[in-house]
Design an enzyme around this catalytic site. Sequence first.
Site, PDB file in Angstrom:
ATOM      1  N   GLU A   1      -3.956   7.756  -4.839  1.00 38.13           N
ATOM      2  CA  GLU A   1      -4.100   7.407  -5.936  1.00 38.13           C
ATOM      3  C   GLU A   1      -5.640   7.686  -6.551  1.00 38.13           C
ATOM      4  O   GLU A   1      -6.876   8.271  -6.317  1.00 38.13           O
ATOM      5  CB  GLU A   1      -4.143   5.469  -6.098  1.00 38.13           C
TER       6      GLU A   1
ATOM      7  N   ARG B   1       0.661  -1.026   0.388  1.00 37.88           N
ATOM      8  CA  ARG B   1      -0.018  -0.311  -0.247  1.00 37.88           C
ATOM      9  C   ARG B   1       0.709   0.894  -0.246  1.00 37.88           C
ATOM     10  O   ARG B   1       2.235   1.382   1.020  1.00 37.88           O
ATOM     11  CB  ARG B   1      -0.485   0.156   1.230  1.00 37.88           C
TER      12      ARG B   1
ATOM     13  N   HIS C   1      -0.739   0.631  -9.779  1.00 39.13           N
ATOM     14  CA  HIS C   1      -1.756  -0.263  -8.625  1.00 39.13           C
ATOM     15  C   HIS C   1      -3.147  -1.855 -10.060  1.00 39.13           C
ATOM     16  O   HIS C   1      -3.916  -1.978  -9.032  1.00 39.13           O
ATOM     17  CB  HIS C   1      -2.594   0.441  -7.967  1.00 39.13           C
TER      18      HIS C   1
END
Length: 325
Positions: free
Chosen positions: A271, A242, A290
């Site tokens: 993000e 993360r 991601h």
Amino acid sequence: MSNGLPAREALSILFAHVAYRMGDRFKVRGSNIKFTEVRTREEYEAAIPNADVVLVSGMWRNDLLPKANKLRFIQSISAGVDQYDKDALRAKGVRLASAQGSNERAVAEHAIALILAMSRQLHLGRDNQHAKLWRGMIGDLSKREDELGGKTLVIVGMGRIGSRLATLARAFDMHVIGTKRDPSKGAAAAHEVVADGKLLDVLPRADYVALTCPLTPQTEKLISEAALKAMKPSSFLINVARGKVVDEPALIAALNAGQIAGAGIDVTVEEPLAATSPLWTMPQVLVTPHTAGETRKYEDNVLDLLMENLDRLYRGETNLKNQIV
């Protein structure tokens, strides 16, 4: 009725994701369970009051929980569950299970791909391709591509993903050091395993540091200014965990100062990554959006978990697979 759920023929499932094709894959199963699929926050807000079960990840909103009066079970689409207010779910009697394990191979393979990219300078090769530059041979040994054999990889978090990554790294003849809360439970595929609190002690040995740990209060900003200073100038940071596990301003500063050689990052603090972030244009950084967990099998993997947990709930079992709440 079982655990607050209506009979299967009356069950209503909500699939909420901007891209994943949960509905398409669910139809193939022929379960005849009713479902709704939404792609936007507005659609999600309108649909959640009628849902008994929700499959969701990034679209989850804790502030909508008071409107979700029928909701009894959340099957997270992601392995990470830091976005959910667990206390609020418990208070409302809503169960939660993660998708842990559904993407362990994909994320581990993405991590080894980033390691290979850093070693073989594939990110620089792509930049040269865009510039139509055929780079010449390099005399400076420190600037050449490298080999993974004999290099040391420190894996922060020896869960399913970290253990799988250790297996892949050993296939490249890397020396693997893992960190975990309780080293007495074994090293899995790592050559060595140390307690989480010993991370700073092993960082100076690392050629690559791969983050595969969950985001918790203990791991937030784990890769701090001090941790980055402990790494070798020739080492690389790989983050498939993360974004908040890393102190991002400290990482940018370390890259600018040459404290580490580069970074392969699949996750960022915010993000999407802001267009103004220096990480976009740093030549020694490779950014993926991601996508480490994405595969063509992902929907089916998560739906397997959903159906397993629904079966458990209808049987009146207490424990769910990957239970969080």
